[in-house]
Design an enzyme around this catalytic site. Structure first.
Site, PDB file in Angstrom:
ATOM      1  N   LEU A 240      46.523  38.510  46.405  1.00  0.00           N
ATOM      2  CA  LEU A 240      45.120  38.629  46.230  1.00  0.00           C
ATOM      3  C   LEU A 240      44.609  38.378  44.965  1.00  0.00           C
ATOM      4  O   LEU A 240      43.745  37.516  44.658  1.00  0.00           O
ATOM      5  CB  LEU A 240      44.666  39.864  47.026  1.00  0.00           C
ATOM      6  CG  LEU A 240      43.319  40.425  46.972  1.00  0.00           C
ATOM      7  CD1 LEU A 240      42.356  39.420  47.519  1.00  0.00           C
ATOM      8  CD2 LEU A 240      43.099  41.637  47.254  1.00  0.00           C
ATOM      9  N   ASP A 241      45.095  39.384  44.141  1.00  0.00           N
ATOM     10  CA  ASP A 241      44.700  39.464  42.725  1.00  0.00           C
ATOM     11  C   ASP A 241      45.806  39.720  42.100  1.00  0.00           C
ATOM     12  O   ASP A 241      46.067  41.043  41.737  1.00  0.00           O
ATOM     13  CB  ASP A 241      43.449  40.371  42.795  1.00  0.00           C
ATOM     14  CG  ASP A 241      43.100  40.684  41.079  1.00  0.00           C
ATOM     15  OD1 ASP A 241      43.345  39.591  40.380  1.00  0.00           O
ATOM     16  OD2 ASP A 241      42.269  41.569  40.764  1.00  0.00           O
TER      17      ASP A 241
END
Length: 931
Positions: free
Chosen positions: A609-610
């Site tokens: 995701l990040d």
């Protein structure tokens, strides 16, 4: 009366044949078998004229009856053949296509196209049966002269039929895209009685092209022919019925930009035009013949971008460079911004330059890698798109039209049979001398025939023993594992909160054997039972165990803590296994880039995701701006995983849906970003929580954000060196940073060992530890006085937060060595999402743009994902799903870059985003004017 006379004549002829064969007993007996691989197969290895010549030489020719052959049985009877079902009398049996295993007659010599010489997996059972039945196999494909040129082939008519088919398909494809063209009046090859009729239809279409009846919106059409052999010559003969002009490869771009729509441009591409040495460049024919692995193809870069229709006519050998790889196709099939594709009026613009591929070589996985299965005469075309989807039911969707029929010549069966039979006839006498029951060395075959003998006396002949090695190599490449033959093994390290979506996605593919390895065996077992995969106990610190796991895998997915990825990467390098992680690239992993590249493996990172989805969405937006002439002035991005607002009921306003240690460690890390042209550095140790700012992009949510790591490096990674502001940060609910300051101030986010937290030391409670951290010698102090001292040290709000988290209570501590690891373990239990609670992922990009005309705007990209209590958390989905998709892309060959790799190329991030969107993970983009 005429019918009766003809019948008497036939009967008389049969009697004469019987008498003749009786008088020539002991002469050669051969058979022409019935073709049964396809209902469309109407060819024969010999035409009646060839049979007649053989009969006149004293050969008994048995022909199995078939009403499907292009030449009727009566023609063979008239030529002197015997029509009968039983062909066991023949010592040599001729056919065209592969023989069904159950119809193979032992101890015979068979001649047909076996498609076994590259260890083609589908035909290995046939090869095994041939060996078991002591059959001598002569493969037409290997009948070659001293120069290595094939002497017997249907090649010319494969080219003729293939070219007719692709022109027919091109007309349908262009119509589906909104363009009527003269090609609409060309039918499939089998619709014509012979090639002359097909040629006339193509000449008629060419006349209309010359009169200017092609839509101007299509631009110039370019046909590229690979190779110069019989197949290419046959296809070019048909092409030359159109108004045409040939150009060399180096002129293709010019033609694509400025050519005339009143003619069709042709280009014949030879090896020297696109093959060059990996080291030093250049092309040497003799060296290439000996060492094709030393060469690469530049076809995808120099020729394919300017090709409208590719007619692939080359023979592809194992270890030879491919014309088009899967990643090449993805790049070529992305929406085009090339200036030579004109704007369409009254019809959609063409999606990209390449419209169609006629792969006459029909070699699945060969020179055109993504063509992994042939089309058929029943279903001659498919649309192949950039996401590897194939559509055989429509001409309208995205992608390139592909025609790859492996029996093209049977669409022109009489001409093909005449052509092939005339080529085969000169070698028939030599072949007929074969007696499969006798050793090969008792024969005196010519070099042409001897070189085409694949099997004899139950063994592969010396020239073809390499097939066994190829089979073994293919088996190794599939990494067969016990109980999972034919499956590709993937090992997933870790069974934590984000593992389930990874396991679920990969378990959908029955060709993948998934093993979940974890030190928490109960979690791994639960995943294994839920998704029907395997589980195994694994201690992350045991490097020998790690190496053993990697050695059994083609690909390893590491969902372990970030700091363990160096050891995982070293194990994967030793095992030559690919590696995929959702984490940032660690320095010790980056150091292995060259070694991994030389080992031919991929270490793909930052696909969660990040980092991960944030990269994909950022690059999609940035590249779209740049492709349309804009300049990115600023890039500000925040991302975070949170509890759904109704469940943020604690002092941190946070609950853990993944490893808490990473969340807490991030709050004491250093950070660096670019603000209005100035570099701002935030020191490690807790300063980060003091630079948080409020975020108001989603009305109704109280967010705050703070910088994350080094944002300045993304100027180069994202290609936005001209931007004056670049910041990547983390989103939390308001109140998070104040509570983290209190935890840091009291000393609970310290990553260094603390003697009171040694696992082998005496038991200790949170109250006792708090007293120690506050400098209180007496842990029996009244609770109210403890709170007062905490307030003096942390402030009233900080003390209240620490108290509400139970950190002043008499709960016994599970000691993990350091305050950071200990509080991480504690909060993972105390602040975990309950089964009926959901989490919430938020991602926000704000991209400032200046256009060439001076106008300025802000592009806002917002993604929100809410978890589902009945399946996966939002964090698990948004980290696990892209990781699994990326792993599958590596396994499938869609990602072929080797070494340490990030998902920054369009062919990677566009495919990842497309598949995430199909799984319900979407982002919304809004543009705001700034002037």
């Amino acid at each position: 009366m005429l019918h009766k006379t003809a019948a008497l004549r036939t009967k008389s002829h049969l009697v004469q044949n019987i008498v003749y064969y009786s008088s020539t007993k002991g002469r050669h007996v051969i058979a022409i078998r019935r073709e049964d691989q396809s209902v469309w197969e109407r060819r024969a290895p010999f035409a009646p004229s060839n049979v007649n010549r053989l009969v006149r030489q004293g050969v008994k020719v048995i022909v199995q009856p078939s009403n499907r052959r292009a030449y009727p049985m009566q023609s063979y009877i008239s030529a002197g053949a015997i029509i009968q079902e039983d062909i066991s009398e023949a010592s040599v049996i001729f056919g065209v296509k592969q023989v069904p295993i159950d119809l193979l007659i032992p101890n015979k010599t068979y001649c047909f196209f076996s498609h076994t010489i590259k260890a083609q997996e589908a035909n290995m059972p046939l090869l095994d049966a041939i060996l078991a039945k002591n059959i001598r196999l002569i493969d037409y494909e290997k009948l070659m002269d001293q120069s290595g040129n094939r002497v017997v082939a249907f090649g010319k008519y494969a080219g003729v039929a293939g070219m007719v088919n692709i022109l027919h398909g091109l007309g349908l494809r262009l119509l589906a895209l909104g363009h009527h063209t003269p090609f609409m009046h060309i039918g499939p090859a089998h619709n014509y009685r012979n090639s002359s009729m097909a040629r006339q239809a193509i000449r008629d279409a060419g006349y209309e092209v010359a009169l200017g009846m092609m839509p101007k919106s299509l631009g110039p059409l370019t046909f590229v022919f690979t190779g110069s052999g019989n197949v290419s010559q046959g296809s070019q003969e048909i092409f030359q019925e159109l108004p045409h002009e040939y150009v060399p490869p180096e002129m293709l771009r010019k033609v694509a930009e400025h050519g005339s729509p009143n003619k069709i441009y042709g280009c014949e591409v030879r090896r020297r035009h696109h093959l060059e040495r990996k080291n030093g460049g250049g092309y040497d024919h003799e060296e290439y013949e000996e060492h094709p692995e030393r060469y690469i193809s530049t076809f995808a870069q120099k020729i394919a971008p300017y090709t409208s229709v590719l007619v692939n006519c080359i023979y592809w050998a194992v270890d030879s460079p491919k014309l088009l790889t899967i990643p090449d196709a993805k790049h070529l099939l992305l929406p085009s911004h090339t200036p030579w594709l004109p704007k369409s009026v009254g019809a959609p613009a063409l999606p990209h330059r390449m419209l169609a591929i006629c792969d006459i070589s029909a070699d699945p996985g060969g020179s055109i890698e993504f063509m992994n299965e042939c089309t058929t005469i029943d279903t001659p075309f498919c649309l192949y798109d950039a996401d590897r989807n194939k559509d055989t039911k429509s001409f309208k969707g995205p992608g390139v039209l592909v025609c790859s029929i492996d029996n093209m010549p049977t669409q022109l069966p009489r001409e093909s049979t005449d052509f092939f039979g005339d080529l085969l006839y000169p070698y028939a006498q030599d072949i007929m001398n074969s007696d499969a029951t006798k050793p090969l060395d008792q024969h005196n075959f010519t070099s042409v025939v001897h070189g085409a003998i694949i099997t004899s006396n139950g063994k592969l002949t010396p020239s073809y023993e390499y097939i066994n090695e190829l089979r073994m190599a293919n088996n190794r490449s599939r990494h067969k594992v016990e109980g999972n033959d034919q499956q590709t093994p993937v090992v997933i390290l870790g069974s934590g909160l984000v593992s389930a979506p990874v396991v679920e996605y990969l378990a959908r593919d029955k060709n993948i054997a998934v093993t979940v390895a974890s030190q928490v065996k109960e979690e791994a077992d639960a995943l294994a039972e839920r998704y029907g995969v395997s589980s195994e106990y694994f201690q992350a610190s045991d490097e020998a165990s790690l190496s053993k796991l990697a050695s059994r895998a083609k690909l390893v997915i590491s969902l372990l803590p970030y700091e363990l990825h160096g050891a995982v990467a070293r194990a994967c390098l030793g095992a030559r296994a690919h590696l995929v992680t959702a984490s940032y690239v660690r320095p010790e992993v980056q150091q292995l880039h060259q070694a991994a590249k030389e080992a031919g493996i991929t270490f793909l990172n930052e696909v969660g995701l990040d980092p991960g989805i944030d990269h994909l969405l950022a690059l999609e937006c940035i590249h779209d701006i740049q492709n349309h002439g804009g300049r990115v002035d600023s890039f500000v991005s925040y991302c975070g995983g949170l509890p759904a607002p109704e469940f943020s009921d604690n002092a941190l306003r946070y609950k853990f849906s993944w490893n808490p240690r990473g969340v807490l460690l991030n709050t004491i890390s250093e950070a660096k970003y670019l603000s209005k042209g100035q570099i701002v550095e935030v020191l490690s140790g807790g300063e980060l929580m003091s630079v948080a700012r409020e975020l108001d992009f989603l009305p109704g949510f109280a967010f705050e954000g703070f910088p994350n790591r080094d944002s300045t490096k993304y100027a180069k990674l994202y290609g936005i060196e001209d931007a004056h502001t670049i910041l990547r940060g983390t989103i939390r609910y308001k109140g998070f940073t104040d509570t983290m300051k209190a935890l840091q101030l009291i000393g609970l986010v310290d990553p260094n060992p603390h003697p009171s937290l040694h696992p082998d030391g005496p038991t200790i409670t949170w109250r006792q530890f708090a007293c120690e951290l506050l400098g209180l010698m007496d842990s029996s102090i009244f609770y109210e006085n403890l709170k007062s001292r905490a307030s003096e040290h942390l402030g009233s709000a900080g003390a209240l937060a620490v108290e509400s988290l139970g950190l002043l209570s008499d709960i016994e501590i599970v000691k993990c060595g350091t305050p950071l690891d200990t509080i991480s373990h504690y909060l993972s239990k105390r602040l975990q999402l309950e089964k009926d609670e959901t989490d919430f992922v938020v991602l926000r990009h704000e991209v400032g743009v200046t256009w060439r005309d001076g106008k300025r705007e802000m592009r806002d990209v917002t993604m929100t994902v809410r978890g589902d209590p009945s399946s996966h958390t939002a964090m698990a989905r948004t980290v696990g799903l892209p990781t699994a998709i990326a792993a599958k892309m590596v396994l499938d060959g869609e990602i072929q870059e080797r070494g340490v790799v990030l998902p920054f190329t369009p062919v990677v991030y566009k495919s990842l985003l497309s598949r995430l969107r199909s799984d319900g993970i979407n982002a919304k983009e809004v543009t705001r004017p700034l002037n």
